[in-house]
Design an enzyme around this catalytic site. Sequence first.
Site, mmCIF file in Angstrom:
data_model
loop_
_atom_site.group_PDB
_atom_site.id
_atom_site.type_symbol
_atom_site.label_atom_id
_atom_site.label_comp_id
_atom_site.label_asym_id
_atom_site.label_seq_id
_atom_site.Cartn_x
_atom_site.Cartn_y
_atom_site.Cartn_z
ATOM 1 N N ASP A 17 -47.235 74.606 8.999
ATOM 2 C CA ASP A 17 -46.690 75.434 10.079
ATOM 3 C C ASP A 17 -46.356 74.486 11.228
ATOM 4 O O ASP A 17 -46.758 73.316 11.228
ATOM 5 C CB ASP A 17 -47.744 76.474 10.521
ATOM 6 N N SER A 18 -45.672 75.032 12.225
ATOM 7 C CA SER A 18 -45.414 74.244 13.431
ATOM 8 C C SER A 18 -46.720 73.960 14.177
ATOM 9 O O SER A 18 -46.784 73.014 14.959
ATOM 10 C CB SER A 18 -44.475 75.021 14.353
ATOM 11 N N CYS A 80 -45.063 79.772 7.810
ATOM 12 C CA CYS A 80 -44.341 79.897 9.075
ATOM 13 C C CYS A 80 -43.056 80.660 8.783
ATOM 14 O O CYS A 80 -42.243 80.212 7.961
ATOM 15 C CB CYS A 80 -44.030 78.489 9.605
ATOM 16 N N GLU A 159 -51.163 78.761 20.802
ATOM 17 C CA GLU A 159 -51.443 77.324 20.690
ATOM 18 C C GLU A 159 -52.402 76.881 21.800
ATOM 19 O O GLU A 159 -53.258 76.030 21.596
ATOM 20 C CB GLU A 159 -50.139 76.508 20.802
ATOM 21 N N CYS A 191 -44.480 86.406 12.476
ATOM 22 C CA CYS A 191 -44.722 85.027 12.899
ATOM 23 C C CYS A 191 -46.190 84.794 12.586
ATOM 24 O O CYS A 191 -47.049 85.614 12.956
ATOM 25 C CB CYS A 191 -44.457 84.860 14.393
ATOM 26 N N HIS A 193 -48.370 83.002 13.754
ATOM 27 C CA HIS A 193 -49.283 82.897 14.904
ATOM 28 C C HIS A 193 -49.850 84.274 15.304
ATOM 29 O O HIS A 193 -50.971 84.365 15.815
ATOM 30 C CB HIS A 193 -48.566 82.317 16.123
HETATM 31 N N1 DGL Z 1 -45.774 80.230 13.284
HETATM 32 C C1 DGL Z 1 -44.340 80.241 13.412
HETATM 33 C C2 DGL Z 1 -43.754 81.422 12.641
HETATM 34 O O1 DGL Z 1 -44.390 81.954 11.736
HETATM 35 C C3 DGL Z 1 -43.711 80.272 14.776
HETATM 36 C C4 DGL Z 1 -44.190 79.503 15.900
HETATM 37 C C5 DGL Z 1 -43.162 78.592 16.523
HETATM 38 O O2 DGL Z 1 -42.253 79.056 17.233
HETATM 39 O O3 DGL Z 1 -43.292 77.412 16.239
HETATM 40 O O4 DGL Z 1 -42.669 81.837 12.881
#
Ligand code: DGL
Length: 290
Positions: A17-18, A80, A159, A191, A193
């Site tokens: 993931d990011s 992600c 984050e 998302c 997150h």
């Molecule tokens: N976790 C990422 C997702 O599922 C998004 C977070 C980001 O913008 O990096 O879309």
Amino acid sequence: MVLAVPGSITGLIGVFDSGVGGLSVWREIVRALPHEDTIYLADQVNVPYGPRGETEIRGYCDGIARYLLNRGCKALVVACNTASAAALKHLRESLPHVPTIGMEPAVKPAAAVTRSGVVGILATPATFQGRLFQATAGRHAAGIRLVNQVCCGLAEHIEAGELDGPDTDAMLRGFLAPIIEAGADTIVLACSHYPFLIEPIRRIVGPDVAVIDPAPAIARHLTTVLAHHHLQGDGPRQGEHVFVTSGDPARFASALRRLAGVTGPVEAVNWQAGSLEGNSPVPAPNPQQS
Ligand code: DGL
């Protein structure tokens, strides 16, 4: 272009993931597949991906996939939605021999449960812009009204460890208001997150609105895919887990403890001309889910 596949694609499940969001998927994978070894990579030097363009995100995903395969991964999970929107098709084309699982907004299960016919989707800008979302909505949302809510800045709050408190609450209320006003009875967390905010979201929308976290379904799908490819790990040994970040390992370690209940070493990697370079593998202890 087909990326070079290193000799031994056996062993680990690579999850990326990011940032910390993919841990919401990772914890379900470990729950569903406790005997599998995993490596989790957070590209925190580049988080958030959401406001970035497709080409840029695809470049990161290429580099991460190469790195994870070099570490001995037998399968990849793009944990992600944003990276999946930008790069899942590309990764599958460039790595045809590697089972690669991604995330698409859970429109199908939402369409199956909604009674009001109105479904709210929370996601990043890049997820809504991607062809994957258009295709998913086109396939599964016939007769359903989708209320698409871009949640700018929300992944950054997570984050930063801001899971409750007045700022996050105000932000969530702002994002959820148009969805509730439109009469949605189902909300999709699109998302990875956002499941870390599922409790405050539930508090705001109330008990009559279903909130869908797709992570358990991703873990079930991975189980099926591994079985299909005869790639399941050997039991009964507990899986070992490695955590890697392109950001600050100490910061990731504290998020790992807070979000997944896991205490373990975190490795650092650096981007060098489109490739990730890092330290030698250091297995972390088995996770203790909180
Ligand atoms: N976790 C990422 C997702 O599922 C998004 C977070 C980001 O913008 O990096 O879309």
